[in-house]
Scaffold this active site. Sequence first.
Site, PDB file in Angstrom:
ATOM      1  N   ASP A  67       0.814  -1.144   0.172  1.00 13.61           N
ATOM      2  CA  ASP A  67       0.065   0.254   0.260  1.00 13.61           C
ATOM      3  C   ASP A  67       1.042   1.312  -0.105  1.00 13.61           C
ATOM      4  O   ASP A  67       2.114   1.329   0.476  1.00 13.61           O
ATOM      5  CB  ASP A  67      -0.412   0.218   1.091  1.00 13.61           C
ATOM      6  CG  ASP A  67      -1.880  -0.886   1.267  1.00 13.61           C
ATOM      7  OD1 ASP A  67      -2.256  -2.160   0.111  1.00 13.61           O
ATOM      8  OD2 ASP A  67      -3.385  -0.728   1.907  1.00 13.61           O
ATOM      9  N   HIS A 219       3.653  -2.563   3.132  1.00 12.40           N
ATOM     10  CA  HIS A 219       3.681  -0.577   2.435  1.00 12.40           C
ATOM     11  C   HIS A 219       5.037  -0.298   1.844  1.00 12.40           C
ATOM     12  O   HIS A 219       6.261  -0.934   2.549  1.00 12.40           O
ATOM     13  CB  HIS A 219       3.690  -0.099   3.453  1.00 12.40           C
ATOM     14  CG  HIS A 219       2.141  -0.021   4.240  1.00 12.40           C
ATOM     15  ND1 HIS A 219       2.104  -1.015   5.346  1.00 12.40           N
ATOM     16  CD2 HIS A 219       1.341   0.548   4.029  1.00 12.40           C
ATOM     17  CE1 HIS A 219       0.490  -0.150   5.556  1.00 12.40           C
ATOM     18  NE2 HIS A 219      -0.123   0.714   4.780  1.00 12.40           N
TER      19      HIS A 219
HETATM   20 ZN   LIG Z   1      -2.747   3.226   3.845  1.00 11.29          ZN
END
Ligand SMILES: [Zn+2]
Length: 335
Positions: A67, A219
């Site tokens: 993400d 991430h």
């Molecule tokens: Zn996020």
Amino acid sequence: MKFWVAAMMAGGVMGAASLPVRAECSNPDALGVSRVMPVSVADGPVGLASYKRTLALDDHEVVLTFDDGPIANRTPAVLKALERECVKATFFTVGVMAAAYPKLVQETAQAGHTIGTHTWSHRYLTQRRNRNAADFQIGGGLHAANVALGEEKAALSPFFRFPGLNHNKRLDAFVAENGLISVSVDIVGDDWLFITPDQVLQRTMARLEQKKKGIILLHDIQNRTVQMLPALLRQLKERGYRVVHIVPDETETRVALAKLGEPQSRSFQIAMARTRTKIAKLGAPDLAPVPGFIEPVEKAPSTRPLAERVASIEAAPAPRPVAFARVQAAPPPAP
Ligand SMILES: [Zn+2]
């Protein structure tokens, strides 16, 4: 020397929803992708962190998701680690990031990964009562990725992830109405916390060993993730986990793009103009027109005398409002 990664069907109950994998890979010991799973609107929403259901994964199957990117100094390292292990993942891009780094979005797509979206500027939508805020954030994130992808639009999916996984019934309904699929997570790596790369690795593997399968959240903007990712992929391989690559139905992506029209706000349009300029500088071919844009139709000049044309227009019945709007929107007649 190149070779073909084994084309394996998972078989059994999941066979019908799987496609064989046949990807080039230069690492004979790679983790690889065990199967490709098409995910459609009918499958969503998914992710046990937010919903009571998740993807139909078999034991020891994982889906890797990243993400908040892309970002210049970290996403390329994540892509490299995945490439080394011949693994495909899903990247939930943030609109402003995609707009700033269109080349990275395109490189992610060219590497065979799926592009999901994660709002325009990572706002926690549950804190915003205004429906327009959701419309702008969710539509802006999707359209920014679409513009950033340039010629690589096939990688774009209607897979959407709420920032902070913050959702409610109203927002879930909004996402579903607009043809997006909410993809939450099953396993978190805590890589956004101030912990060491090794702690991210330990927590991710410990939770996975408990649940045995699931959608993993990481991430690509986090340095600790860049640091631990090669080791995580190795451990997945050593412990017998298999990677499933989720892919969209392209028609569903187009439906979502059409339903969530490109935001017309000045700030968004300026950002997209800048992104298109960046892409043009990359030497990319001409972009397709933005969705909703109607190509002007060249009309052949009329050969009828002017007086006759005016008379025929005046004799015609008054246009209905819809037809009239279409006439108004038409290009001016040829001189
Ligand atoms: Zn996020």
